[in-house]
Design a protein around this motif. Structure first.
Motif, PDB file in Angstrom:
ATOM      1  N   UNK A  44      15.189  71.432  65.474  1.00 38.85           N
ATOM      2  CA  UNK A  44      14.281  71.552  66.604  1.00 38.85           C
ATOM      3  C   UNK A  44      13.313  72.713  66.368  1.00 38.85           C
ATOM      4  N   UNK A  45      13.828  73.746  65.703  1.00 42.51           N
ATOM      5  CA  UNK A  45      12.967  74.882  65.357  1.00 42.51           C
ATOM      6  C   UNK A  45      12.318  74.711  63.979  1.00 42.51           C
ATOM      7  N   UNK A  46      13.083  74.083  63.083  1.00 47.14           N
ATOM      8  CA  UNK A  46      12.601  73.896  61.701  1.00 47.14           C
ATOM      9  C   UNK A  46      12.710  72.424  61.358  1.00 47.14           C
ATOM     10  N   UNK A  47      11.662  71.660  61.585  1.00 44.06           N
ATOM     11  CA  UNK A  47      11.727  70.205  61.371  1.00 44.06           C
ATOM     12  C   UNK A  47      12.155  69.820  59.947  1.00 44.06           C
ATOM     13  N   UNK A  48      11.822  70.635  58.971  1.00 39.39           N
ATOM     14  CA  UNK A  48      12.140  70.298  57.576  1.00 39.39           C
ATOM     15  C   UNK A  48      13.423  70.957  57.087  1.00 39.39           C
ATOM     16  N   UNK A  66      19.955  72.569  51.191  1.00 37.49           N
ATOM     17  CA  UNK A  66      18.885  73.125  50.355  1.00 37.49           C
ATOM     18  C   UNK A  66      18.422  74.449  50.954  1.00 37.49           C
ATOM     19  N   UNK A  67      19.296  75.441  50.867  1.00 34.91           N
ATOM     20  CA  UNK A  67      19.002  76.724  51.483  1.00 34.91           C
ATOM     21  C   UNK A  67      18.596  77.795  50.461  1.00 34.91           C
ATOM     22  N   UNK A  68      19.090  77.689  49.247  1.00 34.99           N
ATOM     23  CA  UNK A  68      18.833  78.720  48.233  1.00 34.99           C
ATOM     24  C   UNK A  68      17.344  78.773  47.903  1.00 34.99           C
ATOM     25  N   UNK A  69      16.796  79.992  47.969  1.00 32.34           N
ATOM     26  CA  UNK A  69      15.391  80.191  47.632  1.00 32.34           C
ATOM     27  C   UNK A  69      14.449  80.054  48.797  1.00 32.34           C
ATOM     28  N   UNK A  70      14.974  79.710  49.988  1.00 36.65           N
ATOM     29  CA  UNK A  70      14.100  79.588  51.146  1.00 36.65           C
ATOM     30  C   UNK A  70      13.545  80.953  51.514  1.00 36.65           C
ATOM     31  N   UNK A  71      12.304  80.935  52.047  1.00 39.13           N
ATOM     32  CA  UNK A  71      11.644  82.213  52.309  1.00 39.13           C
ATOM     33  C   UNK A  71      12.196  82.875  53.564  1.00 39.13           C
ATOM     34  N   UNK A  72      11.653  84.033  53.844  1.00 43.37           N
ATOM     35  CA  UNK A  72      12.168  84.866  54.929  1.00 43.37           C
ATOM     36  C   UNK A  72      11.958  84.239  56.298  1.00 43.37           C
ATOM     37  N   UNK A  73      10.979  83.359  56.483  1.00 43.95           N
ATOM     38  CA  UNK A  73      10.741  82.733  57.787  1.00 43.95           C
ATOM     39  C   UNK A  73      11.931  81.864  58.173  1.00 43.95           C
ATOM     40  N   UNK A  74      12.480  81.139  57.204  1.00 46.46           N
ATOM     41  CA  UNK A  74      13.663  80.325  57.501  1.00 46.46           C
ATOM     42  C   UNK A  74      14.841  81.230  57.823  1.00 46.46           C
ATOM     43  N   UNK A  75      14.964  82.300  57.045  1.00 40.99           N
ATOM     44  CA  UNK A  75      16.068  83.228  57.280  1.00 40.99           C
ATOM     45  C   UNK A  75      15.975  83.835  58.688  1.00 40.99           C
ATOM     46  N   UNK A  76      14.759  84.193  59.123  1.00 38.92           N
ATOM     47  CA  UNK A  76      14.561  84.763  60.476  1.00 38.92           C
ATOM     48  C   UNK A  76      14.872  83.718  61.533  1.00 38.92           C
ATOM     49  N   UNK A  77      14.438  82.475  61.282  1.00 36.76           N
ATOM     50  CA  UNK A  77      14.732  81.415  62.250  1.00 36.76           C
ATOM     51  C   UNK A  77      16.228  81.183  62.362  1.00 36.76           C
ATOM     52  N   UNK A  78      16.920  81.258  61.217  1.00 37.12           N
ATOM     53  CA  UNK A  78      18.376  81.096  61.242  1.00 37.12           C
ATOM     54  C   UNK A  78      19.011  82.227  62.047  1.00 37.12           C
ATOM     55  N   UNK A  79      18.487  83.443  61.870  1.00 35.83           N
ATOM     56  CA  UNK A  79      19.018  84.568  62.632  1.00 35.83           C
ATOM     57  C   UNK A  79      18.804  84.376  64.127  1.00 35.83           C
ATOM     58  N   UNK A  80      17.612  83.831  64.493  1.00 34.89           N
ATOM     59  CA  UNK A  80      17.290  83.651  65.908  1.00 34.89           C
ATOM     60  C   UNK A  80      18.198  82.650  66.587  1.00 34.89           C
ATOM     61  N   UNK A  81      18.683  81.672  65.825  1.00 37.45           N
ATOM     62  CA  UNK A  81      19.517  80.631  66.456  1.00 37.45           C
ATOM     63  C   UNK A  81      20.951  80.716  65.956  1.00 37.45           C
ATOM     64  N   UNK A 105      26.742  71.410  60.351  1.00 40.71           N
ATOM     65  CA  UNK A 105      27.128  71.107  61.722  1.00 40.71           C
ATOM     66  C   UNK A 105      25.987  71.404  62.687  1.00 40.71           C
ATOM     67  N   UNK A 106      25.207  72.411  62.385  1.00 38.74           N
ATOM     68  CA  UNK A 106      24.113  72.803  63.282  1.00 38.74           C
ATOM     69  C   UNK A 106      22.765  72.256  62.830  1.00 38.74           C
ATOM     70  N   UNK A 107      22.769  71.377  61.844  1.00 36.92           N
ATOM     71  CA  UNK A 107      21.509  70.932  61.248  1.00 36.92           C
ATOM     72  C   UNK A 107      20.580  70.290  62.274  1.00 36.92           C
ATOM     73  N   UNK A 108      21.129  69.427  63.155  1.00 37.18           N
ATOM     74  CA  UNK A 108      20.262  68.737  64.119  1.00 37.18           C
ATOM     75  C   UNK A 108      19.637  69.726  65.100  1.00 37.18           C
ATOM     76  N   UNK A 109      20.421  70.699  65.527  1.00 37.87           N
ATOM     77  CA  UNK A 109      19.876  71.692  66.445  1.00 37.87           C
ATOM     78  C   UNK A 109      18.849  72.588  65.761  1.00 37.87           C
TER      79      UNK A 109
END
Length: 293
Positions: A254-258, A263-278, A247-251
């Motif tokens: 804007x922070x994470x173009x890719x 496809x979330x399993x195994x993503x590094x900590x930068x994605x996890x931090x970005x998810x926390x920020x938004x 549901x929030x993929x489009x928003x």
């Protein structure tokens, strides 16, 4: 009155007869040569077959005048190739003769035989020894093969079978060994390893079953949940969390173009931090679904 003579004709004849009867080996014999200079030089005084013949110029199979050498040296040992023509021999054989002079009468007394007759017993002994040694080596080799098969090959075959069963996941085979050698140490070590692997497998299976039950419960939960490792990488997300991310993929893009919500399993900590920020945005979107059809 000025000369006293003793007739030793009969004694000499007896001596000659005695010399003729002596044998050396199978075909060897003694002979006496006249070594006094003169017309009888080289004449056979005693010989089993050629007595009275002059053989000073006799030659061996190589053309050497060996009799003349005997007469000249008078003492010694000589070897020469000889073929007995009287016996129709065509292939010369090596002969050996020892000789010594009797200077009082001017004789050279010799005795000889074919060399092979002296070495025949030694050759027979050598061949017998080699044959017996060969048989002993075969017997010892067979015994060593049997013993090594019983004490080494079969235990190692058992080890291979156990390794195969371990590779197939079967840890139920027990290995008992009272041997005190290296094979026994190997067998006991293999048994210990098998026991530890069985315990570890049971523990991992128990943990896996528990994790499976937890995962099943989390998958059915309506609350969005995710699990990250100590490095911040996602190792689990439930269906509610995936739906929320979709549901929030489009928003989020804007922070994470890719960003890809599936496809979330195994993503590094930068994605996890970005998810926390938004994450606040995500919750707002989930709270107001009508604003995002």
């Amino acid at each position: 009155m000025l000369f006293i003579g003793v007739d030793f004709t009969e004694g000499l004849a007896a001596l000659k007869q005695q010399l003729r009867t002596f044998k050396i080996g199978e075909t060897g014999y003694f002979y006496v040569l006249d070594a006094k200079p003169g017309k009888n030089y080289g004449t056979l005084i005693v010989h089993p077959a050629k007595e009275g013949q002059n053989i000073a110029a006799a030659k061996d199979a190589d053309g050497r005048e060996f009799i003349r050498e005997i007469l000249e040296h008078k003492d010694g040992v000589i070897q020469y190739p000889w073929s007995n023509k009287e016996l129709n021999e065509t292939v010369p054989r090596l002969k050996i003769a020892a000789y010594n002079q009797y200077s009082n009468w001017g004789w050279v007394i010799g005795g000889g035989a074919y060399l092979e007759e002296f070495s025949r017993d030694a050759t027979t002994l050598r061949n017998t020894t080699l044959a017996v040694s060969g048989l002993l080596l075969l017997a010892i080799g067979g015994l060593l093969f049997f013993v090594s098969r019983q004490m080494v090959a079969r235990p190692l075959l058992r080890v291979v079978q156990v390794f195969t069963q371990i590779g197939n996941g079967d840890y139920s085979q027990r290995i008992d060994s009272n041997r005190g050698d290296e094979i026994g140490i190997l067998l006991r070590g293999l048994d210990t390893m098998q026991h530890h692997l069985a315990e570890r497998t049971i523990a991992e299976q128990t943990a896996s079953n528990a994790m499976r039950r937890i995962t099943s419960a989390l998958d059915k939960a309506s609350t969005s949940m995710m699990v990250a490792d100590q490095n911040g990488a996602l190792i689990y997300v439930n269906a509610a969390f995936t739906q929320m991310m979709q549901l929030a993929e489009n928003d989020l893009r804007r922070e994470l173009p890719n960003f890809n919500a599936t496809d979330l399993i195994g993503r590094d900590s930068m994605i996890f931090i970005a998810i926390q920020n938004i994450s606040a945005v995500c919750w707002q979107i989930c709270a107001k679904p009508t604003a995002h059809p």
